[in-house]
Structures are given as C-alpha cells and as structure tokens.
Design a protein around this motif. Sequence first.
Motif, PDB file in Angstrom:
ATOM      1  N   LEU A 267       0.957  -1.184   0.200  1.00 38.47           N
ATOM      2  CA  LEU A 267       0.073  -0.177   0.042  1.00 38.47           C
ATOM      3  C   LEU A 267       1.156   1.312  -0.235  1.00 38.47           C
ATOM      4  CD1 LEU A 267      -2.993  -1.283   2.125  1.00 38.47           C
ATOM      5  CD2 LEU A 267      -2.922  -0.701  -0.392  1.00 38.47           C
ATOM      6  N   GLY A 268       2.148   1.153   0.717  1.00 38.85           N
ATOM      7  CA  GLY A 268       3.020   2.727   0.486  1.00 38.85           C
ATOM      8  C   GLY A 268       3.386   2.491  -1.028  1.00 38.85           C
ATOM      9  N   PHE A 269       3.961   1.591  -1.384  1.00 40.54           N
ATOM     10  CA  PHE A 269       4.590   1.525  -2.342  1.00 40.54           C
ATOM     11  C   PHE A 269       3.823   1.757  -3.422  1.00 40.54           C
ATOM     12  CE2 PHE A 269       6.166  -0.774  -6.607  1.00 40.54           C
ATOM     13  CZ  PHE A 269       7.178  -0.071  -6.957  1.00 40.54           C
ATOM     14  N   ALA A 270       2.133   2.075  -3.772  1.00 40.75           N
ATOM     15  CA  ALA A 270       0.981   2.557  -4.432  1.00 40.75           C
ATOM     16  C   ALA A 270       1.089   3.968  -3.817  1.00 40.75           C
ATOM     17  CB  ALA A 270       0.182   1.117  -3.812  1.00 40.75           C
ATOM     18  N   GLY A 271       0.718   4.236  -2.068  1.00 35.66           N
ATOM     19  CA  GLY A 271       0.865   5.847  -2.465  1.00 35.66           C
ATOM     20  C   GLY A 271       1.647   6.234  -2.819  1.00 35.66           C
ATOM     21  N   ILE A 272       2.151   5.914  -2.519  1.00 32.66           N
ATOM     22  CA  ILE A 272       3.974   7.024  -3.627  1.00 32.66           C
ATOM     23  C   ILE A 272       3.507   6.711  -4.428  1.00 32.66           C
ATOM     24  CG2 ILE A 272       6.247   6.690  -3.436  1.00 32.66           C
ATOM     25  CD1 ILE A 272       6.930   5.496  -1.039  1.00 32.66           C
ATOM     26  N   THR A 273       3.854   6.117  -5.521  1.00 29.60           N
ATOM     27  CA  THR A 273       3.595   5.918  -6.947  1.00 29.60           C
ATOM     28  C   THR A 273       2.596   6.758  -7.651  1.00 29.60           C
ATOM     29  OG1 THR A 273       2.703   3.837  -6.843  1.00 29.60           O
ATOM     30  CG2 THR A 273       5.027   3.573  -7.728  1.00 29.60           C
ATOM     31  N   PHE A 274       1.303   7.123  -6.622  1.00 25.72           N
ATOM     32  CA  PHE A 274       0.149   7.389  -6.887  1.00 25.72           C
ATOM     33  C   PHE A 274       0.054   9.168  -6.763  1.00 25.72           C
ATOM     34  CE2 PHE A 274      -4.383   7.445  -7.777  1.00 25.72           C
ATOM     35  CZ  PHE A 274      -4.525   7.184  -9.147  1.00 25.72           C
ATOM     36  N   GLY A 275       0.846   9.091  -5.587  1.00 20.80           N
ATOM     37  CA  GLY A 275       1.082  10.535  -4.889  1.00 20.80           C
ATOM     38  C   GLY A 275       1.246  11.802  -5.882  1.00 20.80           C
ATOM     39  N   TYR A 276       2.907  10.785  -6.432  1.00 24.88           N
ATOM     40  CA  TYR A 276       3.344  12.164  -6.937  1.00 24.88           C
ATOM     41  C   TYR A 276       3.035  11.740  -8.621  1.00 24.88           C
ATOM     42  CZ  TYR A 276       5.491  12.164  -2.709  1.00 24.88           C
ATOM     43  OH  TYR A 276       7.095  12.147  -1.114  1.00 24.88           O
ATOM     44  N   CYS A 277       2.312  10.945  -8.406  1.00 23.48           N
ATOM     45  CA  CYS A 277       1.935  11.100 -10.222  1.00 23.48           C
ATOM     46  C   CYS A 277       0.964  12.082 -10.626  1.00 23.48           C
ATOM     47  CB  CYS A 277       0.874   9.359 -10.928  1.00 23.48           C
ATOM     48  SG  CYS A 277      -0.032   9.590 -11.507  1.00 23.48           S
ATOM     49  N   TYR A 278       0.361  12.244  -9.497  1.00 25.90           N
ATOM     50  CA  TYR A 278      -1.210  13.330  -8.634  1.00 25.90           C
ATOM     51  C   TYR A 278      -0.323  14.687  -8.745  1.00 25.90           C
ATOM     52  CZ  TYR A 278      -5.587  11.667  -9.212  1.00 25.90           C
ATOM     53  OH  TYR A 278      -7.249  11.112  -9.620  1.00 25.90           O
ATOM     54  N   VAL A 279       0.884  14.717  -8.641  1.00 25.26           N
ATOM     55  CA  VAL A 279       1.354  16.180  -8.086  1.00 25.26           C
ATOM     56  C   VAL A 279       1.812  16.652  -9.540  1.00 25.26           C
ATOM     57  CG1 VAL A 279       3.606  17.170  -7.043  1.00 25.26           C
ATOM     58  CG2 VAL A 279       2.241  15.803  -5.761  1.00 25.26           C
ATOM     59  N   SER A 280       2.547  15.324 -10.043  1.00 22.44           N
ATOM     60  CA  SER A 280       2.957  16.302 -11.835  1.00 22.44           C
ATOM     61  C   SER A 280       1.820  16.134 -12.350  1.00 22.44           C
ATOM     62  CB  SER A 280       4.142  14.185 -12.265  1.00 22.44           C
ATOM     63  OG  SER A 280       4.917  14.182 -11.514  1.00 22.44           O
ATOM     64  N   TRP A 281       0.852  15.751 -12.069  1.00 17.97           N
ATOM     65  CA  TRP A 281      -0.524  15.448 -12.651  1.00 17.97           C
ATOM     66  C   TRP A 281      -1.194  17.079 -13.036  1.00 17.97           C
ATOM     67  CZ3 TRP A 281      -6.141  14.203 -12.898  1.00 17.97           C
ATOM     68  CH2 TRP A 281      -6.796  13.906 -13.840  1.00 17.97           C
ATOM     69  N   TYR A 282      -0.793  17.446 -11.897  1.00 20.86           N
ATOM     70  CA  TYR A 282      -1.582  18.874 -11.416  1.00 20.86           C
ATOM     71  C   TYR A 282      -0.663  19.979 -12.070  1.00 20.86           C
ATOM     72  CZ  TYR A 282      -5.873  17.800  -9.576  1.00 20.86           C
ATOM     73  OH  TYR A 282      -7.382  17.221  -8.438  1.00 20.86           O
ATOM     74  N   LYS A 283       0.808  19.987 -11.554  1.00 18.06           N
ATOM     75  CA  LYS A 283       1.531  20.372 -11.856  1.00 18.06           C
ATOM     76  C   LYS A 283       1.900  21.142 -13.672  1.00 18.06           C
ATOM     77  CE  LYS A 283       4.825  20.773  -8.340  1.00 18.06           C
ATOM     78  NZ  LYS A 283       5.001  21.943  -8.116  1.00 18.06           N
ATOM     79  N   SER A 284       1.004  20.670 -14.203  1.00 20.08           N
ATOM     80  CA  SER A 284       0.991  20.241 -15.257  1.00 20.08           C
ATOM     81  C   SER A 284       0.370  20.898 -15.855  1.00 20.08           C
ATOM     82  CB  SER A 284       1.568  19.042 -15.971  1.00 20.08           C
ATOM     83  OG  SER A 284       0.152  18.354 -16.577  1.00 20.08           O
TER      84      SER A 284
END
Length: 348
Positions: A267-284
């Motif tokens: 779950l931690g692996f999922a949270g890290i990858t998805f969290g920073y994927c969303y950070v990148s998405w919103y920044k774009s």
Amino acid sequence: MDIRELKKLENKRKMNKGYMWALFCAILWGIWYIPGTIIWAVPPFDSMWVAIDATHGGSMATIAVALLISGFNALTVIAALLVWNGVLGKFGEMKRTLKEFHPCSKWFFLASIFGGPIAILGSFIAIGFIGAGFAAVAALLYPVIGSVLARQWYGENISKRAWMGILVIIVGGLTIFVGGAITEITSGSINYIGYIGGLMAALGWGIEGAIAGKGLDIAEPDVGITIRFLGEASIYWIILIPIFALIGYPMFEYALAAFNPLSLIVLGFAGITFGYCYVSWYKSFPLIGVGRGQGIGNLYGLCAVIFMYLFMAQVPAWTVLVGGALCVLGSFVMISEETGDAESLRGE
C-alpha cells in the motif's frame, strides 16, 4: 531580443516544463498498476474476498474489496503528499487554502468526488473483474472528456495539432479497449461490471481534470492535490465504508487486519507512486492546459503495459502493442506543437 521574443522564449520554457511534468505523471501512473494488482493477493484482502464470496457472491466480494483497497490507497497517498508538502514547507499554505473554501477548496473537494469514488474506485473494480492491463487502458478516453469540458467551462485553447495528437491517442486507446472486448465476447463471457468500472475511470478522471484546472487558477498544485485526497479519503472512511459495514460486510474487521508489514509495504508503494503521479499531473495543468496535460498523461496506459510485462511477465496482446504505438505517436504529435501558437491557454 525584444519583449515579444522574450515572451515567446519564456512561453516555450513553460510548455517544455509542463510536458516534462505530464511525462513524469505517465511513468509513475504506469508503475502504480504493479502494487495496484499485487494488493489483491496480499492478506487480508485475499481472505476478505473469499469470505464475502461465500456469503454474498463473487461480484459483491470484488466491489467490497475494491472499496477497502481504494480507501487505504487514499490514506497512503495523503501520507506521501504530507511528506512532500512538509519538505517544501507548505503546511501554512495548506491551512490557508483549506480555510478559503468558497474561492478554491470547493473545486478540490468536488474533484475528489469524480477522481476518487468514481475514477479510482472504478479502476480498482476494473482490475478486480478483468485485470490490470484492461484497467490501465480502459480510461484512455479521459483526455477527450477533460479537453471538451475545459474548453466549454473556461475557454481553454486547444490547437489543431494538439487536437490531432489527442485523437491519435484516443484511436490507440480504442484499439486496445475494443481488442480486449472482442476477445471476451468471442469467449462467451463478458465481465460487464469490469467494463463499467473502466468507464467510471474514464469519466471520473476526465471530469476531475477539468474541475481541478479551475481550482488551480487560485491555488498551488501541491496543496490542491493534498486537499483533493483529503476529500476522497473522507468519502471512503466516513460515508461509503461505514455504509457497507452497516449492511453486513466485514469492512472494519479486515481494515484492522490490513495493518500488517506486507500489506503496508504494498500500500505504501501504491501511495508513493500514485501521490507523486498526481503531483506531476496537477503541476502540468497550469503550464500546458488540461487537454495537453491529460493527453501526455495518457501515456500511462502504455507505461503500465510495459511495467506489467517487465515485473509481472504479463505478455500484451497485439492489439495492445498497436494501440500503444498509436498512443506514443499521438503524444509526439502534441509535444511537437509550435508553442508560439499557444501563448495563451485560455480564450480570454
């Protein structure tokens, strides 16, 4: 160099930076499907499915497990984003944005409804009923929805080349999607709930992107995305999971059992990858617009197929390879856009 040339140079730098963030999003989003698939076979989620299947049937077991996994996914994403905001020193900005509900936080809470219980839960349902490969490509239509809504709601400019790239990506997604559907139809067994989950993901993420684009007019992406996941977690743990528990599903029993080392690591692996994927998405979004951000982010489908092959030995079908190649082609069409034609993202 005159002011106009300086402005064009700055605009080009901004666009390149936006495309870079969108590409990061696609890679991290693709990686997320690895823990998103593994978690179904990890205790207690595997035993939870067996227990509910014995009393309520396999379909409801899959939906209940998908709901609990989605709830934990939201919590681990929040943990990752709090670390991110802590490193950036943005807790003060987060507090200020939370207080300003009407001008900006309302957009992120609204985005949490479409991005969470509709898109992410739909994606987990698609994984549970059909598989990660299908779930990864089922939502590839979401940039169309996001682009159309962004254009209608706040007049976002989409150039002809950007539209051409989006359309090629969509054709690639349909090639993968329809190929899988035809295979299921010919086998005589269609997991229609899984297809509904895939459509939920496409609609949810498309609408979320357009709504988030509005909120990001007056809020920072790092802070906005954290508020959006706080809203999603609240919906799961205050409304949906208690409702399932009240009607007889052992949600909290298995939620407590999920606090074991193996499930926490996945779950931690999922949270890290998805969290920073969303950070990148919103920044774009503020840099290249919702349509382009979602179009490049759409490469997550191809990335997911590659990572699933490399780490889980899932060999893609020829339709996936053809569709993936079209997705790459469409993204390059968008990236090669003449940035001078897009000096303003909005039609204002």
